[in-house]
Design a protein around this motif. Sequence first.
Motif, mmCIF file in Angstrom:
data_model
loop_
_atom_site.group_PDB
_atom_site.id
_atom_site.type_symbol
_atom_site.label_atom_id
_atom_site.label_comp_id
_atom_site.label_asym_id
_atom_site.label_seq_id
_atom_site.Cartn_x
_atom_site.Cartn_y
_atom_site.Cartn_z
ATOM 1 N N UNK A 172 16.361 7.236 15.622
ATOM 2 C CA UNK A 172 16.689 5.836 15.901
ATOM 3 C C UNK A 172 16.156 5.059 14.709
ATOM 4 N N UNK A 173 16.952 4.982 13.641
ATOM 5 C CA UNK A 173 16.373 4.574 12.359
ATOM 6 C C UNK A 173 17.335 3.887 11.402
ATOM 7 N N UNK A 174 18.597 3.729 11.798
ATOM 8 C CA UNK A 174 19.550 3.142 10.867
ATOM 9 C C UNK A 174 20.025 4.109 9.801
ATOM 10 N N UNK A 175 19.783 5.399 9.998
ATOM 11 C CA UNK A 175 20.119 6.492 9.080
ATOM 12 C C UNK A 175 19.241 6.472 7.833
ATOM 13 N N UNK A 176 18.090 7.095 7.970
ATOM 14 C CA UNK A 176 17.157 7.213 6.847
ATOM 15 C C UNK A 176 17.768 8.085 5.761
ATOM 16 N N UNK A 177 17.709 7.585 4.531
ATOM 17 C CA UNK A 177 18.181 8.342 3.366
ATOM 18 C C UNK A 177 16.999 8.934 2.584
ATOM 19 N N UNK A 178 15.868 8.250 2.586
ATOM 20 C CA UNK A 178 14.681 8.733 1.882
ATOM 21 C C UNK A 178 13.443 8.001 2.384
ATOM 22 N N UNK A 179 12.310 8.694 2.355
ATOM 23 C CA UNK A 179 11.023 8.068 2.640
ATOM 24 C C UNK A 179 10.151 8.012 1.388
ATOM 25 N N UNK A 180 10.748 8.286 0.257
ATOM 26 C CA UNK A 180 10.003 8.233 -1.000
ATOM 27 C C UNK A 180 9.732 6.779 -1.369
ATOM 28 N N UNK A 181 8.469 6.400 -1.578
ATOM 29 C CA UNK A 181 8.152 5.001 -1.896
ATOM 30 C C UNK A 181 8.879 4.530 -3.146
ATOM 31 N N UNK A 238 -4.461 9.127 7.755
ATOM 32 C CA UNK A 238 -4.843 8.540 6.470
ATOM 33 C C UNK A 238 -3.674 8.532 5.491
ATOM 34 N N UNK A 239 -3.823 7.762 4.432
ATOM 35 C CA UNK A 239 -2.823 7.720 3.364
ATOM 36 C C UNK A 239 -3.487 8.101 2.047
ATOM 37 N N UNK A 240 -2.774 8.866 1.245
ATOM 38 C CA UNK A 240 -3.284 9.255 -0.069
ATOM 39 C C UNK A 240 -2.773 10.627 -0.453
ATOM 40 N N UNK A 241 -2.935 10.964 -1.722
ATOM 41 C CA UNK A 241 -2.576 12.308 -2.163
ATOM 42 C C UNK A 241 -3.464 13.321 -1.446
ATOM 43 N N UNK A 242 -2.937 14.509 -1.189
ATOM 44 C CA UNK A 242 -3.648 15.451 -0.325
ATOM 45 C C UNK A 242 -5.023 15.815 -0.884
ATOM 46 N N UNK A 243 -5.170 15.827 -2.210
ATOM 47 C CA UNK A 243 -6.474 16.197 -2.770
ATOM 48 C C UNK A 243 -7.538 15.129 -2.532
ATOM 49 N N UNK A 244 -7.115 13.938 -2.098
ATOM 50 C CA UNK A 244 -8.070 12.858 -1.846
ATOM 51 C C UNK A 244 -8.437 12.730 -0.371
ATOM 52 N N UNK A 294 -2.821 0.099 -0.103
ATOM 53 C CA UNK A 294 -4.071 0.496 -0.761
ATOM 54 C C UNK A 294 -3.920 1.831 -1.471
ATOM 55 N N UNK A 295 -3.168 2.755 -0.864
ATOM 56 C CA UNK A 295 -3.032 4.092 -1.433
ATOM 57 C C UNK A 295 -2.057 4.131 -2.613
ATOM 58 N N UNK A 296 -1.040 3.274 -2.591
ATOM 59 C CA UNK A 296 0.026 3.356 -3.598
ATOM 60 C C UNK A 296 -0.109 2.347 -4.724
ATOM 61 N N UNK A 297 -0.862 1.265 -4.476
ATOM 62 C CA UNK A 297 -0.951 0.203 -5.474
ATOM 63 C C UNK A 297 0.196 -0.785 -5.404
ATOM 64 N N UNK A 298 1.122 -0.586 -4.480
ATOM 65 C CA UNK A 298 2.215 -1.527 -4.275
ATOM 66 C C UNK A 298 1.807 -2.594 -3.271
ATOM 67 N N UNK A 299 2.505 -3.713 -3.278
ATOM 68 C CA UNK A 299 2.217 -4.765 -2.309
ATOM 69 C C UNK A 299 2.851 -4.419 -0.965
ATOM 70 N N UNK A 300 2.327 -5.014 0.100
ATOM 71 C CA UNK A 300 2.906 -4.795 1.414
ATOM 72 C C UNK A 300 4.356 -5.267 1.456
ATOM 73 N N UNK A 301 4.646 -6.368 0.769
ATOM 74 C CA UNK A 301 6.013 -6.898 0.757
ATOM 75 C C UNK A 301 6.972 -5.916 0.084
ATOM 76 N N UNK A 302 6.538 -5.293 -1.032
ATOM 77 C CA UNK A 302 7.381 -4.338 -1.711
ATOM 78 C C UNK A 302 7.590 -3.093 -0.861
#
Length: 255
Positions: free
Chosen positions: A246-255, A89-95, A196-204
């Motif tokens: 195998x990721x192209x060197x991830x710098x952050x996963x923060x939305x 699932x996606x969402x803040x842990x309290x949800x 749905x969880x973040x309020x951002x568009x899929x494209x963003x």
Amino acid sequence: MSGRRVVVTAGATGLGRAMARAFRDRGDRVAICDLDAAAVAAFAEACPEALAHVADVRDEAQMGAFLGAVEAAWGGADVVCANAGTGGPAGRIETLEYGAWQDCVAVNLHGAFLTCRWAARVMRGQGSGLILLTSSTAGLFGYPLRAPYAGSKWAIVGLAKTLAMELGPDGVRVNALCPGAVEGARMQRVLAMEARASGLSEEELRARYARGVSLRSWVTEEDVVGTALWLASPAAARISGQVIAIDGNTETLVP
């Protein structure tokens, strides 16, 4: 390099299917399991020489039946890809609901345990083998709104490191693969869930994933498969206990 016995969990769809077909095309014998019965039937039709079973990696009895059939047919295995996973699932842990947390951990971690427990026994007995566990870049970074997934994928890294130490003296190698965002239907579902969880568009969100890696790109199934094939080759005979991104060197996963 060819003619090896290769087992892939969740091998009828997505990345698992790509792995299984690549090993098959190399000349290896392939056995797959998957929860999707229609996908298993399609895989069996396309690869009639393969062993293809419907099995839920969370279910000890079903996995026992599948792996028992592999052992009966082949006597063991040379490469085992503990690949089955779910995004959770996606969402803040309290949800989050506890049941959704449990299901994510059961697929990603408990399924790997059942697969690796069998692989460890047969490979220790034959004195050789390679176990590849599919983790994620989420097993290397914090991943806001995806706590169950990140937690279980970090656990996969710990499992791989530990098994490499346990099994190394018996000639068995263990490594963890950490793909980034892999193009395909699975990530499309993840984008929709995270939108749905973040309020951002899929494209963003898609653009943010790309911006978060040094190469500013997503990953293809072929990128991951090529690494798996290399790890199963003599060229990687001394590669064990490694966590390979195998990721192209991830710098952050923060939305």
